[in-house]
Structures are given as structure tokens and as C-alpha cells.
Design a protein around this motif. Structure first.
Motif, PDB file in Angstrom:
ATOM      1  N   ALA A   1       1.176  -1.245  -0.112  1.00  0.00           N
ATOM      2  CA  ALA A   1       0.259  -0.170  -0.198  1.00  0.00           C
ATOM      3  C   ALA A   1       0.983   1.100  -0.250  1.00  0.00           C
ATOM      4  O   ALA A   1       0.860   2.486  -0.500  1.00  0.00           O
ATOM      5  CB  ALA A   1      -0.741   0.281   0.962  1.00  0.00           C
ATOM      6  N   ALA A   2       1.978   1.084   0.557  1.00  0.00           N
ATOM      7  CA  ALA A   2       2.710   2.457   0.775  1.00  0.00           C
ATOM      8  C   ALA A   2       4.011   2.459  -0.488  1.00  0.00           C
ATOM      9  O   ALA A   2       3.497   3.832  -0.917  1.00  0.00           O
ATOM     10  CB  ALA A   2       3.986   2.229   1.947  1.00  0.00           C
ATOM     11  N   ILE A   3       3.694   1.824  -1.146  1.00  0.00           N
ATOM     12  CA  ILE A   3       4.627   1.705  -2.414  1.00  0.00           C
ATOM     13  C   ILE A   3       3.108   2.528  -3.785  1.00  0.00           C
ATOM     14  O   ILE A   3       4.028   3.370  -4.747  1.00  0.00           O
ATOM     15  CB  ILE A   3       5.019   0.024  -2.957  1.00  0.00           C
ATOM     16  N   VAL A   4       2.111   1.451  -3.626  1.00  0.00           N
ATOM     17  CA  VAL A   4       1.415   2.490  -4.437  1.00  0.00           C
ATOM     18  C   VAL A   4       1.319   3.944  -4.653  1.00  0.00           C
ATOM     19  O   VAL A   4       1.338   5.077  -5.039  1.00  0.00           O
ATOM     20  CB  VAL A   4      -0.235   1.630  -4.328  1.00  0.00           C
ATOM     21  N   ARG A   5       1.012   4.196  -2.808  1.00  0.00           N
ATOM     22  CA  ARG A   5       0.515   5.911  -2.586  1.00  0.00           C
ATOM     23  C   ARG A   5       1.856   6.079  -2.938  1.00  0.00           C
ATOM     24  O   ARG A   5       1.718   7.537  -3.272  1.00  0.00           O
ATOM     25  CB  ARG A   5       0.695   5.973  -0.536  1.00  0.00           C
ATOM     26  N   SER A   6       3.185   6.077  -2.970  1.00  0.00           N
ATOM     27  CA  SER A   6       4.693   7.153  -3.332  1.00  0.00           C
ATOM     28  C   SER A   6       4.879   6.874  -4.987  1.00  0.00           C
ATOM     29  O   SER A   6       5.051   8.052  -5.180  1.00  0.00           O
ATOM     30  CB  SER A   6       5.555   6.267  -2.495  1.00  0.00           C
ATOM     31  N   VAL A   7       4.125   5.681  -5.293  1.00  0.00           N
ATOM     32  CA  VAL A   7       4.006   5.751  -7.093  1.00  0.00           C
ATOM     33  C   VAL A   7       3.556   6.416  -7.477  1.00  0.00           C
ATOM     34  O   VAL A   7       3.077   7.564  -8.463  1.00  0.00           O
ATOM     35  CB  VAL A   7       3.680   4.254  -7.371  1.00  0.00           C
ATOM     36  N   GLU A   8       1.863   6.801  -7.255  1.00  0.00           N
ATOM     37  CA  GLU A   8       0.972   7.545  -6.911  1.00  0.00           C
ATOM     38  C   GLU A   8       1.311   9.676  -7.020  1.00  0.00           C
ATOM     39  O   GLU A   8       1.649  10.402  -7.436  1.00  0.00           O
ATOM     40  CB  GLU A   8      -0.719   7.721  -6.605  1.00  0.00           C
ATOM     41  N   ALA A   9       1.592   9.930  -5.846  1.00  0.00           N
ATOM     42  CA  ALA A   9       2.416  10.357  -5.028  1.00  0.00           C
ATOM     43  C   ALA A   9       3.325  11.207  -6.288  1.00  0.00           C
ATOM     44  O   ALA A   9       3.595  12.982  -6.775  1.00  0.00           O
ATOM     45  CB  ALA A   9       3.029  11.322  -3.806  1.00  0.00           C
ATOM     46  N   CYS A  10       4.153  10.700  -6.491  1.00  0.00           N
ATOM     47  CA  CYS A  10       5.004  11.187  -7.375  1.00  0.00           C
ATOM     48  C   CYS A  10       4.571  10.623  -9.296  1.00  0.00           C
ATOM     49  O   CYS A  10       5.721  10.823  -9.795  1.00  0.00           O
ATOM     50  CB  CYS A  10       7.028  10.457  -7.989  1.00  0.00           C
ATOM     51  N   GLY A  11       3.768  10.433  -9.486  1.00  0.00           N
ATOM     52  CA  GLY A  11       3.387  10.854 -11.017  1.00  0.00           C
ATOM     53  C   GLY A  11       3.184   9.403 -11.337  1.00  0.00           C
ATOM     54  O   GLY A  11       3.742  10.214 -13.213  1.00  0.00           O
ATOM     55  N   PHE A  12       3.905   8.376 -11.147  1.00  0.00           N
ATOM     56  CA  PHE A  12       4.136   7.560 -12.266  1.00  0.00           C
ATOM     57  C   PHE A  12       3.120   6.359 -12.872  1.00  0.00           C
ATOM     58  O   PHE A  12       2.990   6.209 -14.046  1.00  0.00           O
ATOM     59  CB  PHE A  12       5.310   7.120 -11.730  1.00  0.00           C
ATOM     60  N   HIS A  13       1.859   6.239 -11.335  1.00  0.00           N
ATOM     61  CA  HIS A  13      -0.013   5.307 -11.923  1.00  0.00           C
ATOM     62  C   HIS A  13       0.706   4.297 -12.817  1.00  0.00           C
ATOM     63  O   HIS A  13      -0.497   4.229 -12.813  1.00  0.00           O
ATOM     64  CB  HIS A  13       0.063   6.771 -12.521  1.00  0.00           C
TER      65      HIS A  13
ATOM     66  N   ALA B   1      11.255   2.652  -1.867  1.00  0.00           N
ATOM     67  CA  ALA B   1      10.645   3.071  -2.966  1.00  0.00           C
ATOM     68  C   ALA B   1      10.687   4.281  -2.843  1.00  0.00           C
ATOM     69  O   ALA B   1      10.627   5.079  -4.483  1.00  0.00           O
ATOM     70  CB  ALA B   1       9.655   1.842  -3.021  1.00  0.00           C
ATOM     71  N   ALA B   2      10.398   4.926  -1.700  1.00  0.00           N
ATOM     72  CA  ALA B   2      10.013   6.123  -2.189  1.00  0.00           C
ATOM     73  C   ALA B   2      10.819   7.236  -2.422  1.00  0.00           C
ATOM     74  O   ALA B   2      10.888   8.055  -3.214  1.00  0.00           O
ATOM     75  CB  ALA B   2       9.046   6.367  -1.066  1.00  0.00           C
ATOM     76  N   ILE B   3      12.151   6.897  -1.638  1.00  0.00           N
ATOM     77  CA  ILE B   3      13.308   7.706  -1.717  1.00  0.00           C
ATOM     78  C   ILE B   3      13.677   8.005  -3.721  1.00  0.00           C
ATOM     79  O   ILE B   3      13.800   9.001  -4.414  1.00  0.00           O
ATOM     80  CB  ILE B   3      14.164   6.837  -1.190  1.00  0.00           C
ATOM     81  N   CYS B   4      13.833   7.078  -4.337  1.00  0.00           N
ATOM     82  CA  CYS B   4      13.477   6.217  -5.575  1.00  0.00           C
ATOM     83  C   CYS B   4      12.461   6.760  -6.385  1.00  0.00           C
ATOM     84  O   CYS B   4      13.416   8.049  -7.254  1.00  0.00           O
ATOM     85  CB  CYS B   4      14.010   5.036  -5.556  1.00  0.00           C
TER      86      CYS B   4
ATOM     87  N   LEU C   1      -5.762  -1.232   2.037  1.00  0.00           N
ATOM     88  CA  LEU C   1      -6.429   0.198   1.340  1.00  0.00           C
ATOM     89  C   LEU C   1      -6.705   1.294   2.608  1.00  0.00           C
ATOM     90  O   LEU C   1      -6.481   2.280   1.914  1.00  0.00           O
ATOM     91  CB  LEU C   1      -7.907  -0.133   1.058  1.00  0.00           C
ATOM     92  N   LYS C   2      -6.294   1.166   3.383  1.00  0.00           N
ATOM     93  CA  LYS C   2      -6.607   1.889   4.763  1.00  0.00           C
ATOM     94  C   LYS C   2      -5.232   3.101   4.585  1.00  0.00           C
ATOM     95  O   LYS C   2      -5.282   3.682   5.060  1.00  0.00           O
ATOM     96  CB  LYS C   2      -6.873   1.813   6.199  1.00  0.00           C
ATOM     97  N   VAL C   3      -3.972   2.675   3.776  1.00  0.00           N
ATOM     98  CA  VAL C   3      -2.859   3.686   4.044  1.00  0.00           C
ATOM     99  C   VAL C   3      -2.961   3.300   2.173  1.00  0.00           C
ATOM    100  O   VAL C   3      -2.450   4.756   2.789  1.00  0.00           O
ATOM    101  CB  VAL C   3      -1.572   2.574   4.183  1.00  0.00           C
ATOM    102  N   THR C   4      -3.143   3.056   1.823  1.00  0.00           N
ATOM    103  CA  THR C   4      -3.178   4.213   0.203  1.00  0.00           C
ATOM    104  C   THR C   4      -4.009   4.904  -0.032  1.00  0.00           C
ATOM    105  O   THR C   4      -3.553   6.126  -0.762  1.00  0.00           O
ATOM    106  CB  THR C   4      -4.026   2.358  -0.860  1.00  0.00           C
ATOM    107  N   LYS C   5      -5.486   5.290   0.749  1.00  0.00           N
ATOM    108  CA  LYS C   5      -5.443   6.685   1.141  1.00  0.00           C
ATOM    109  C   LYS C   5      -6.138   7.710  -0.548  1.00  0.00           C
ATOM    110  O   LYS C   5      -6.250   8.052  -0.578  1.00  0.00           O
ATOM    111  CB  LYS C   5      -4.824   7.798   1.573  1.00  0.00           C
ATOM    112  N   GLY C   6      -6.874   5.945  -0.926  1.00  0.00           N
ATOM    113  CA  GLY C   6      -7.372   6.575  -2.711  1.00  0.00           C
ATOM    114  C   GLY C   6      -6.658   6.026  -3.770  1.00  0.00           C
ATOM    115  O   GLY C   6      -6.716   6.002  -5.002  1.00  0.00           O
TER     116      GLY C   6
ATOM    117  N   TRP D   1      -6.006   5.912  -8.918  1.00  0.00           N
ATOM    118  CA  TRP D   1      -5.044   6.454  -9.881  1.00  0.00           C
ATOM    119  C   TRP D   1      -4.514   4.914 -10.646  1.00  0.00           C
ATOM    120  O   TRP D   1      -3.749   5.413 -11.151  1.00  0.00           O
ATOM    121  CB  TRP D   1      -4.854   7.584  -9.467  1.00  0.00           C
ATOM    122  N   VAL D   2      -3.749   3.668  -9.522  1.00  0.00           N
ATOM    123  CA  VAL D   2      -2.208   3.398 -10.276  1.00  0.00           C
ATOM    124  C   VAL D   2      -3.141   2.244 -10.202  1.00  0.00           C
ATOM    125  O   VAL D   2      -3.752   1.457 -10.231  1.00  0.00           O
ATOM    126  CB  VAL D   2      -1.356   3.361  -8.561  1.00  0.00           C
TER     127      VAL D   2
END
Length: 222
Positions: free
Chosen positions: A47-59, A167-170, A74-79, A83-84
């Protein structure tokens, strides 16, 4: 499918707020970096990876599965799962070869094979960024297959980051490198319209049914 025409049909079912968000963020999306996850088993990490991917615009994420299912909490992805796109593939070299055939350089996040440190990495072509399992890291078989390795620098006694943190850092650092570059890295043309169709479908109640009925109507001429 003519994606622009399809989106113009679907957008009538969207709220003004959701349509405005799609129109604002879709042009910022990029497939220049493709995250590839090796058999991630902790759903909070997924979930955290999905969230970071979306925040960085890769989707988009490729989840290579063997023993474990990539199942974001899903409680971690925050929606962000709206988008991903998560493409599930077998955990195999054949899957990586298929990704390579799509035009991606295979880049493993691992300190092995004389890895380049993330701040020094300079890239000019699309990269598939492979992250290993939580306990073992990138498997030896995949390390042997990769074109290059990339490492995140650390400055303390700890020798590795949690996979979702790494992943988020990268994702963030590579996005910044793209922004500072002259690379034309954002989606355009049919790829952009295809993304907007997917986002619209995911935003509409029973969106899959709405889209399928529309496409059936095109085929029958009704």
C-alpha cells in the motif's frame, strides 16, 4: 478504442471536482519510470508503495508474484489505488524480458554489482526499477539479468531501508531528475487519453459496466 472520444463520453458521469482533478494531474503523469516489485508479501508495504508511486506521478506498477499476492491495504493507500494501475506478472525472467521488450532498461535497487548511488545516477532512457522482497532483497537470478544496479546511500549503522521507504526515496529522486532534465517524459497522445479513460472509469460507480456498455454500443451502432 478511440480513447479521446471514450473519455468525452465518460466525463459526463464525473463530478466537476473529479473531472478537474483528472484534467489537472493526467498531463503530469509519466511512464518513464516503471516500478517492478518482486513478490512483496506485506500488504502495508504494498500500500505504501502504491501511494508513493501515485504521489510521484508514475501511476503504474508491475507486481511479479510467485508465493505472495500484491494486495495493498486500502487504509494506507488513501485512495491512491484509484489512480495506480497494478499489472500482475509471473515472478520470472520472462516477465522482465517482456518489460525490457517494451523499451525499458532493467535497473535493480541493490548495492550489488558496483551499484551507482542514487544521487549520481544519470538516466536518459525509460527504466524499470526492480525492488526485491522484504527479507531477501533482489534475487540473484534477477540481479544477473539486470542491466545495472542502483543503491540508496545511507549514513548510519543501518544497512538497508524498508522496501517501501527505499521505493519512495527512489521515485521522488528520479522524478526530480526528470523535472531538471530536458527529457520529454510526460504522457502524450493516446497514452494520455488512455490514462484519463482509466481514471474516469475508476471514478464512476459501476464504471466498468458503464464503459463496457458504451463500447458495446459502438460495435452495434446503437
Amino acid at each position: 478504442m478511440h480513447h479521446q472520444t471514450t473519455f468525452n463520453y465518460l466525463k459526463r458521469f464525473l463530478t466537476d471536482e473529479r473531472l478537474e482533478k483528472i484534467e489537472r494531474y493526467a498531463p503530469e503523469s509519466s511512464d518513464f519510470v516503471l516500478p517492478v516489485m518482486e513478490d512483496i508479501f506485506q500488504f502495508r508495504n504494498a500500500a505504501a508503495i502504491v501511494r508513493s508511486v501515485e504521489a510521484c506521478g508514475f501511476h503504474k506498477i508491475v507486481a511479479m508474484e510467485s508465493v505472495n499476492e500484491f494486495n495493498p491495504y486500502l487504509k494506507v493507500t488513501k485512495g491512491a489505488e484509484t489512480w495506480v494501475e497494478v499489472e500482475k506478472m509471473p515472478h520470472s525472467l520472462d516477465s522482465l524480458q517482456e518489460i525490457k521488450n517494451r523499451g525499458y532498461k532493467i535497473l535493480a535497487v541493490s548495492p550489488e554489482k558496483n551499484a551507482t548511488m542514487l544521487p549520481e545516477y544519470d538516466f536518459t532512457e525509460p527504466v524499470a526499477l526492480v525492488f526485491g522482497t522484504e527479507k531477501e532483497g533482489v534475487t540473484d537470478e534477477i540481479l544477473d539479468f539486470t542491466d545495472e544496479t542502483l543503491a540508496v546511500p545511507m549514513y548510519g549503522f543501518t544497512k538497508s531501508f524498508n522496501v517501501s521507504v527505499a521505493a519512495a526515496i527512489c521515485f521522488y529522486e528520479l522524478r526530480q531528475k526528470l523535472i531538471r532534465s530536458d527529457i520529454d517524459y510526460k504522457l502524450t497522445g493516446e497514452k494520455l487519453w488512455e490514462l484519463k479513460v482509466r481514471w474516469a472509469k475508476n471514478s464512476i460507480p459501476r464504471g466498468e459496466e458503464v464503459l463496457n456498455n458504451y463500447l458495446k454500443g459502438l460495435k452495434t451502432g446503437s
